[in-house]
Design a protein around this motif. Structure first.
Motif, PDB file in Angstrom:
ATOM      1  N   ASP A 236     -11.792   0.123  -2.962  1.00 51.63           N
ATOM      2  CA  ASP A 236     -11.224  -1.091  -2.368  1.00 51.63           C
ATOM      3  C   ASP A 236     -11.419  -1.158  -0.862  1.00 51.63           C
ATOM      4  O   ASP A 236     -10.764  -1.953  -0.192  1.00 51.63           O
ATOM      5  CB  ASP A 236      -9.735  -1.265  -2.706  1.00 51.63           C
TER       6      ASP A 236
ATOM      7  N   THR B 242     -13.007  -4.663   0.136  1.00 55.38           N
ATOM      8  CA  THR B 242     -12.031  -5.755  -0.004  1.00 55.38           C
ATOM      9  C   THR B 242     -11.114  -5.804   1.206  1.00 55.38           C
ATOM     10  O   THR B 242     -10.847  -6.879   1.749  1.00 55.38           O
ATOM     11  CB  THR B 242     -11.195  -5.556  -1.285  1.00 55.38           C
ATOM     12  N   VAL B 243     -10.648  -4.658   1.651  1.00 51.21           N
ATOM     13  CA  VAL B 243      -9.754  -4.605   2.808  1.00 51.21           C
ATOM     14  C   VAL B 243     -10.499  -4.968   4.090  1.00 51.21           C
ATOM     15  O   VAL B 243      -9.947  -5.627   4.970  1.00 51.21           O
ATOM     16  CB  VAL B 243      -9.083  -3.217   2.915  1.00 51.21           C
TER      17      VAL B 243
ATOM     18  N   TYR C  76      -5.009  -8.345   2.595  1.00 52.15           N
ATOM     19  CA  TYR C  76      -4.821  -7.962   1.197  1.00 52.15           C
ATOM     20  C   TYR C  76      -4.532  -6.480   1.034  1.00 52.15           C
ATOM     21  O   TYR C  76      -4.272  -6.016  -0.072  1.00 52.15           O
ATOM     22  CB  TYR C  76      -6.065  -8.297   0.370  1.00 52.15           C
ATOM     23  N   SER C  77      -4.591  -5.722   2.096  1.00 53.80           N
ATOM     24  CA  SER C  77      -4.483  -4.270   2.003  1.00 53.80           C
ATOM     25  C   SER C  77      -3.241  -3.822   1.248  1.00 53.80           C
ATOM     26  O   SER C  77      -3.332  -3.032   0.308  1.00 53.80           O
ATOM     27  CB  SER C  77      -4.504  -3.652   3.399  1.00 53.80           C
ATOM     28  N   ASN C  78      -2.080  -4.303   1.635  1.00 52.21           N
ATOM     29  CA  ASN C  78      -0.843  -3.899   0.956  1.00 52.21           C
ATOM     30  C   ASN C  78      -0.760  -4.467  -0.450  1.00 52.21           C
ATOM     31  O   ASN C  78      -0.214  -3.836  -1.344  1.00 52.21           O
ATOM     32  CB  ASN C  78       0.384  -4.294   1.763  1.00 52.21           C
ATOM     33  N   ALA C  79      -1.306  -5.669  -0.652  1.00 51.78           N
ATOM     34  CA  ALA C  79      -1.238  -6.300  -1.968  1.00 51.78           C
ATOM     35  C   ALA C  79      -2.031  -5.530  -3.021  1.00 51.78           C
ATOM     36  O   ALA C  79      -1.621  -5.455  -4.180  1.00 51.78           O
ATOM     37  CB  ALA C  79      -1.743  -7.739  -1.887  1.00 51.78           C
ATOM     38  N   ILE C  80      -3.159  -4.954  -2.637  1.00 52.19           N
ATOM     39  CA  ILE C  80      -3.977  -4.220  -3.607  1.00 52.19           C
ATOM     40  C   ILE C  80      -3.698  -2.723  -3.593  1.00 52.19           C
ATOM     41  O   ILE C  80      -4.344  -1.965  -4.291  1.00 52.19           O
ATOM     42  CB  ILE C  80      -5.483  -4.483  -3.385  1.00 52.19           C
ATOM     43  N   GLY C  81      -2.760  -2.296  -2.797  1.00 47.18           N
ATOM     44  CA  GLY C  81      -2.402  -0.878  -2.752  1.00 47.18           C
ATOM     45  C   GLY C  81      -3.181  -0.084  -1.730  1.00 47.18           C
ATOM     46  O   GLY C  81      -3.202   1.136  -1.782  1.00 47.18           O
TER      47      GLY C  81
ATOM     48  N   LYS D 213      -8.015   3.349  -1.413  1.00 50.00           N
ATOM     49  CA  LYS D 213      -7.673   4.552  -2.162  1.00 50.00           C
ATOM     50  C   LYS D 213      -8.739   5.625  -1.963  1.00 50.00           C
ATOM     51  O   LYS D 213      -9.917   5.371  -2.161  1.00 50.00           O
ATOM     52  CB  LYS D 213      -7.527   4.215  -3.637  1.00 50.00           C
TER      53      LYS D 213
END
Length: 153
Positions: free
Chosen positions: A39, A42-43, A49-54, A57
């Protein structure tokens, strides 16, 4: 070291920012542990969106999970559980050094701020906008937590 092909990947840690994830990834790879970032793109494209997708990782093979966690603790990327979670109250003198840990003299410390129960009640009743936070410190090297209290005389 040859890894089996069917060894599954397991998330070791998650990071909010790409630069933090890359530092930990590089440290693991320097110690010979195979790892990947999930991810990350995406970030980088949608940073909110970082916190939304966790977060981003950092994953290692399941067989390397325990070793990877120890390596990250050694490099101070992962918190160590060896320290006490109890906050130690230290007397504040005129010349208190708030830039170093009073236990191990490390500069790797953090200031923690959180509202007290009384402050939360005052916020709720009055709608006050300026927070008055309790201050405590954490040392990332020795794991100690402390706060300074004023001398009563």
């Amino acid at each position: 070291m040859e890894q089996p092909f069917d060894d599954a990947w397991k998330t070791l840690m998650a990071f909010t920012y790409p630069h933090e994830a890359h530092l930990a990834e590089s440290f693991l790879k320097s110690e010979g542990i195979d790892c990947v970032l999930v991810d990350e793109m995406t970030v980088q494209v949608h940073n909110f969106y970082s916190n939304a997708i966790g977060g981003i990782k950092l994953q290692v093979r399941e067989s390397d999970y325990a070793e990877g966690l120890e390596v990250l603790k050694k490099g101070a990327y992962a918190p160590s559980v060896s320290g006490s979670s109890k906050v130690v109250r230290l007397s504040m003198s005129d010349h208190v050094d708030q830039e170093h840990c009073p236990f191990c003299q490390s500069e790797n410390i953090s200031l923690n701020r959180k509202p007290g129960v009384l402050m939360i009640i005052v916020y709720f009743i009055s709608g006050l906008l300026f927070p008055f936070m309790k201050r405590s410190y954490t040392c990332f090297d020795c794991g100690q937590h402390w706060k300074f209290v004023k001398n009563t005389g």
